[in-house]
Design an enzyme around this catalytic site. Sequence first.
Site, PDB file in Angstrom:
ATOM      1  N   GLU A  24       0.836  -1.199   0.000  1.00  0.00           N
ATOM      2  CA  GLU A  24       0.000   0.000   0.000  1.00  0.00           C
ATOM      3  C   GLU A  24       0.873   1.252   0.000  1.00  0.00           C
ATOM      4  O   GLU A  24       2.087   1.182   0.240  1.00  0.00           O
ATOM      5  CB  GLU A  24      -0.919   0.007   1.213  1.00  0.00           C
ATOM      6  CG  GLU A  24      -0.180   0.123   2.530  1.00  0.00           C
ATOM      7  CD  GLU A  24      -1.117   0.403   3.691  1.00  0.00           C
ATOM      8  OE1 GLU A  24      -1.379   1.599   3.933  1.00  0.00           O
ATOM      9  OE2 GLU A  24      -1.562  -0.550   4.355  1.00  0.00           O
ATOM     10  N   ASP A 137     -18.708   2.758  13.195  1.00  0.00           N
ATOM     11  CA  ASP A 137     -17.433   2.978  12.506  1.00  0.00           C
ATOM     12  C   ASP A 137     -16.722   1.638  12.314  1.00  0.00           C
ATOM     13  O   ASP A 137     -16.093   1.107  13.223  1.00  0.00           O
ATOM     14  CB  ASP A 137     -16.564   3.936  13.324  1.00  0.00           C
ATOM     15  CG  ASP A 137     -15.362   4.453  12.545  1.00  0.00           C
ATOM     16  OD1 ASP A 137     -15.095   3.917  11.439  1.00  0.00           O
ATOM     17  OD2 ASP A 137     -14.690   5.382  13.024  1.00  0.00           O
ATOM     18  N   LYS A 158      -5.101  -3.082  13.884  1.00  0.00           N
ATOM     19  CA  LYS A 158      -4.492  -2.053  14.718  1.00  0.00           C
ATOM     20  C   LYS A 158      -5.029  -2.159  16.147  1.00  0.00           C
ATOM     21  O   LYS A 158      -6.237  -2.294  16.358  1.00  0.00           O
ATOM     22  CB  LYS A 158      -4.748  -0.669  14.126  1.00  0.00           C
ATOM     23  CG  LYS A 158      -4.064  -0.463  12.777  1.00  0.00           C
ATOM     24  CD  LYS A 158      -4.312   0.928  12.239  1.00  0.00           C
ATOM     25  CE  LYS A 158      -3.549   1.151  10.932  1.00  0.00           C
ATOM     26  NZ  LYS A 158      -4.042   0.335   9.809  1.00  0.00           N
TER      27      LYS A 158
END
Length: 304
Positions: A24, A137, A158
């Site tokens: 990425e 979210d 994460k």
Amino acid sequence: MIDIQYSAEVRAAKNDGTPIVALESTIITHGMPYPQNIEVAAQVEQDIRDAGAVPATIAVIDGRLRVGLEPDQLKDLGQAQGVAKISRADMAACIASGGTGATTVAATMIAAHFAGIEVFATGGIGGVHRGAETSFDISADLHELAQTPVTVVAAGAKAILDLAKTLEVLETLGVPVIAHGQDEFPAFWSAKSPFATPLRMDTAEQIAKAHATRRALGLPGGQLVANPIPLADQIPSEELDPIIASAQQDAEAHRITGKAVTPYLLQRIYERTEGRSLIANIALVRNNARLAAGIAKALKAQAG
């Protein structure tokens, strides 16, 4: 029709059948300051070469999908201002409007699959944010894993996320979560978490075979390979958890919401660990790149 612009190295690899690993570009534009971002990106690319594969850093530059960046493009992207952070929802718009955007996990998976690349190395995936029961979210990365057939090597999700809910959503979506070399789900900066993974595989060859078998069965989506950070580089969870909790409280007190939450938390954690979180981040990305190269090589070998 989308015109993919390949770097010379990636084009040669596609022509001669050399294994390729996607990378990425948000780590370059949104992950760390210049020139450290360029130095780390170049080091991760070299780790993949040293492991016997070819790196393909993916980005959209001036409306063109770039699969593999030349050194000058990498440097320019690392210094560019106002680069969009693109995911599934805005990737097409960025290309159509002639924009420049760095790819997240979801967008990198889309581009990798479009370019015929089956393995992608990143730091950590996005997931279900803490408090998602009221904010809703949830990262698009999870749904991308359920529909795009790319093996993603990450150090788990994460650690600022709700790992339990993230694992539940991955299970609901039918995404294989494979811990590499251990039974616990890694927590990004920390090698272990309290949560077990449904699957464990100890070699790149096993992971490659699972990828190929999913393809043979016609199953949609990819697989998540949860690769723990090396113990020598980790920040133990018992040390990190109070720091994350404090950063979360700060974010709530300052009414930080939406897309601003993650960068705010990462900055606060960086400050409170005196930079150790960034050092660990670099170590885990490099570790993931090496494993991804091994998986890409095994896929090529198994295909004959």
